[in-house]
Design an enzyme around this catalytic site. Structure first.
Site, PDB file in Angstrom:
ATOM      1  N   ASP A 245      86.421  97.346  24.844  1.00 45.85           N
ATOM      2  CA  ASP A 245      86.278  98.491  25.737  1.00 45.85           C
ATOM      3  C   ASP A 245      87.310  99.567  25.435  1.00 45.85           C
ATOM      4  OD1 ASP A 245      84.014  98.099  27.418  1.00 45.85           O
ATOM      5  OD2 ASP A 245      85.047  96.388  28.297  1.00 45.85           O
TER       6      ASP A 245
ATOM      7  N   CYS B 177      92.328  89.976  23.674  1.00 46.55           N
ATOM      8  CA  CYS B 177      91.133  89.132  23.692  1.00 46.55           C
ATOM      9  C   CYS B 177      89.888  89.894  23.251  1.00 46.55           C
ATOM     10  CB  CYS B 177      90.929  88.513  25.064  1.00 46.55           C
ATOM     11  SG  CYS B 177      90.800  89.735  26.368  1.00 46.55           S
TER      12      CYS B 177
ATOM     13  N   GLU C 288      92.053  97.679  29.063  1.00 45.01           N
ATOM     14  CA  GLU C 288      90.885  98.086  28.278  1.00 45.01           C
ATOM     15  C   GLU C 288      90.477  99.517  28.588  1.00 45.01           C
ATOM     16  OE1 GLU C 288      87.840  95.130  28.983  1.00 45.01           O
ATOM     17  OE2 GLU C 288      88.401  94.905  31.062  1.00 45.01           O
TER      18      GLU C 288
ATOM     19  N   HIS D 105      77.349  92.246  23.714  1.00 45.94           N
ATOM     20  CA  HIS D 105      77.573  90.859  24.121  1.00 45.94           C
ATOM     21  C   HIS D 105      76.744  89.847  23.350  1.00 45.94           C
ATOM     22  CE1 HIS D 105      79.920  92.837  27.183  1.00 45.94           C
ATOM     23  NE2 HIS D 105      80.650  91.761  27.060  1.00 45.94           N
TER      24      HIS D 105
HETATM   25  C1  PEP Z   1      87.050  93.771  25.796  1.00 51.38           C
HETATM   26  O1  PEP Z   1      86.616  94.756  26.377  1.00 51.38           O
HETATM   27  O2  PEP Z   1      87.715  93.815  24.742  1.00 51.38           O
HETATM   28  C2  PEP Z   1      86.808  92.432  26.349  1.00 51.38           C
HETATM   29  C3  PEP Z   1      87.383  91.365  25.835  1.00 51.38           C
HETATM   30  O3  PEP Z   1      85.917  92.334  27.384  1.00 51.38           O
HETATM   31  P1  PEP Z   1      84.321  92.355  27.184  1.00 51.38           P
HETATM   32  O4  PEP Z   1      84.041  92.340  25.720  1.00 51.38           O
HETATM   33  O5  PEP Z   1      83.789  91.168  27.888  1.00 51.38           O
HETATM   34  O6  PEP Z   1      83.957  93.645  27.846  1.00 51.38           O
HETATM   35 MG    MG Z   2      85.826  94.559  28.359  1.00 49.13          MG
END
Ligand code: PEP
Ligand code: MG
Length: 575
Positions: A454, A501, A430, A188
């Site tokens: 994920d 996303c 995911e 993150h």
């Molecule tokens: C993902 O897992 O691709 C996603 C967009 O969620 P995060 O990165 O917040 O886990």
């Molecule tokens: Mg995710």
């Protein structure tokens, strides 16, 4: 001169001084106090010491950087001198609690209050109070406080890791980039670096050992290279490269107003990912068609208690109003994994990414979940809201989440609160199990959004935070491409739209394949939007589609990448 290698996670070149972060331990116990007068003296002494420190920093900033830059420290001094806040902290001490707890309670209350105001000036005050109270807490605890708010020169942050909340506090005026020991492309802190649009390299393993505080550093966020104490010649080369990079970024600006359309006229949506309401500005200024992912967990971080329904309502309303009629996909709370909340007692788990996270936690703690759902429903009348649930593994989970949402909708309507009738309800794909039965989910969802960060971690069984296995982050792995294809086809079979996303949506090599497969929406860091729009404008979907059979015969990610670079990047309207 020393050269280090890491994982390139956010493009751009930074040249500045190293600033090594060692986070102080500001933990304390809440305790009862008999002698409240003595405790108040302790508080006042801490304030005097903090003031001396801040005045010195302000004066330095003034001489070095001018009045404007020094103003932030002046604002901090004003917070320290605020009689109202001091009075409230002292009243708390009079109730018989120690100064640390009193300070914490009152500052948290003020921060919460200012943060939710729909006014950037007030939000900055919240940040000021947070910084000042940390400094004051450090003084009370007699702890050295290397806080970055006293940065008064351009730096590159060097740290073991940056938690999402630390990253979110970095001041872009001074922080020109960052380097960490751990992390991967989809950790993150890396995602936040891209959101903030500052160059970053993570997963260097040894940066904190190898780079001394104050050393001169060149950071190439596109190549994952860090050079310490470079020669004049090398510095000059990078200064030139930095100029070229910035010029290219300027050229892309002409795509700001254009539609997101391929060379053969196929329309897609290119949206931005955000973590907090203020990030909307970057999505709009980069010409985003919408918000494809609002990671709402950031509203829950960097604070001492759960955000109230009202606080959340204001945050969602702010985003929706700013986005106007543009679609805004809000993801419900995705906490757990690498995102912890200090105030929420979460058991230590052996495998947090496989554990009690996201929708699993929300379906357990329905009180917390319902609060968020109500805030979202109430905000829905202010824009084009779509809601999606994270980490759905089974249809039962999806149905249960939808049921709770429906119950809250009915409750609100019964009490006379207006709720939009057109909110689309979707889910993130995911987890491989959901990708495989995406067609079944699509029967019951209004849309699907593929979370590749994920999805890749779970399909290749490689922790996205662990730099030792980061070579397994393979968006072009044939297994991932097959899963993505299944999801797109599954959704389209049911007449539903499908977005992506995860970071793969803004990946130059993946984009031609995703376009050919018919992905409807690409959502990414705001800083990638224009580049992607420019790329798609050069590609013909129809011609790309003719290569899909060949691509799906390939056996490794490497083969796919080579194929795309050789055959697909140049498929444009001229051909
Ligand atoms: C993902 O897992 O691709 C996603 C967009 O969620 P995060 O990165 O917040 O886990
Ligand atoms: Mg995710």
């Amino acid at each position: 001169m020393l050269e280090l290698k890491g994982i390139a996670v956010s493009n751009g070149i930074a040249i500045a001084t190293a600033y090594c972060i060692i986070e102080p331990d500001l933990s304390f116990e809440k305790s009862s106090i008999q002698d409240t007068d003595k405790e108040k003296v302790r508080l006042r002494n801490a304030i005097v010491n903090a003031k001396v420190e801040l005045e010195e920093i302000r004066n330095q900033a003034k001489t070095k950087l001018g009045d404007e830059k020094a103003a932030i420290f002046q604002a901090h001094l004003l917070v320290l001198e605020d009689p109202e806040m001091l009075g409230m902290i002292e009243s708390k001490i009079d109730e018989g609690i120690n100064a640390e707890s009193a300070l914490d309670e009152i500052s948290t209350m003020f921060i919460g209050m200012f943060e939710t105001m729909n006014n950037d000036y007030m939000k900055e005050r919240a940040a000021d109070i947070r910084d000042v109270s940390k400094r004051l807490l450090a003084k009370l605890l007699n702890v050295e406080f290397p806080d970055y708010s006293h940065l008064n020169e351009e730096v590159i942050i060097i740290a073991e890791d940056l938690t999402p909340s630390m990253t979110a506090q970095l001041n872009k005026t001074y922080v020109k980039g960052f380097v960490t020991n751990i992390g991967g492309r989809t950790s993150h802190s890396a995602i936040l670096a891209r959101t903030m649009d500052i160059p970053a390299v993570v997963g260097t393993k040894t940066a904190t050992n190898d780079i001394l505080h104050g050393a001169s550093v060149i950071l190439d966020g596109s190549k994952g290279v860090i050079i310490v104490d470079a020669s004049d010649e090398i510095t000059a080369t990078y200064q030139l490269a930095q100029q070229v990079y910035n010029d290219e970024r300027k050229l892309l600006e002409r795509y700001k107003e254009s539609p997101s359309v391929s060379a053969d006229g196929y329309h897609v949506e290119i949206a931005g990912n955000i973590g907090k309401p203020a990030d909307v500005e970057a999505v709009l200024s980069n010409g985003g068609d919408g918000v494809g992912l609002f990671r709402t967990e950031f509203l829950y971080m960097d604070r001492e208690e759960l955000p109230t329904e009202e606080e959340q309502f204001i945050a969602y309303k702010t985003v929706l109003e700013k986005m106007k009629e543009k679609p805004t996909v809000v993801r419900t709370l995705d906490i757990g994994g690498d995102k912890e909340l200090s105030y929420l007692k979460m058991d230590k788990e052996m495998n947090p990414f496989l554990g009690h996270r996201a929708i699993r936690l929300c379906l357990d703690d329905t009180k917390m979940f319902r609060t968020q759902l109500r805030a979202l429903l109430r905000a829905s009348v202010y824009g084009n809201l779509k809601i999606m649930f994270p980490m759905i593994a089974t249809l039962e989970e999806f149905r249960q989440a939808k049921e709770l949402l429906e119950e809250e909708r009915q409750n609100l309507l019964v009490s006379g609160v207006k709720v939009s009738h057109t909110i689309e309800i979707g889910m993130m794909v995911e987890i491989p199990s959901s990708a495989v039965i995406a067609d079944k989910f699509a029967e019951e969802a209004d849309f699907l959004s593929i979370g590749t960060n994920d999805l890749i971690q779970y399909t290749l069984a490689a922790d996205r935070m662990n730099e030792k296995v980061s070579y397994l982050y393979q968006p072009y792995h044939p297994a991932i491409l097959r899963l993505v294809k299944m999801v797109i086809e599954g959704a389209h079979k049911e007449g539903k739209w499908v977005g992506m996303c995860g970071e793969m949506a803004g990946d130059e090599v993946a984009i031609p394949i995703l376009l050919a497969l018919g992905l409807d929406e690409f959502s990414m860091s705001a800083s990638s939007i224009l580049h992607t729009r420019a790329q798609i404008a050069q590609l013909s979907k129809e011609q790309l589609a003719q290569h899909l059979d060949e691509i799906f015969k390939l056996k490794t990610a490497n083969e796919v990448s080579k194929y795309v670079k050789l055959h697909l990047s140049s498929i444009n309207k001229q051909q």
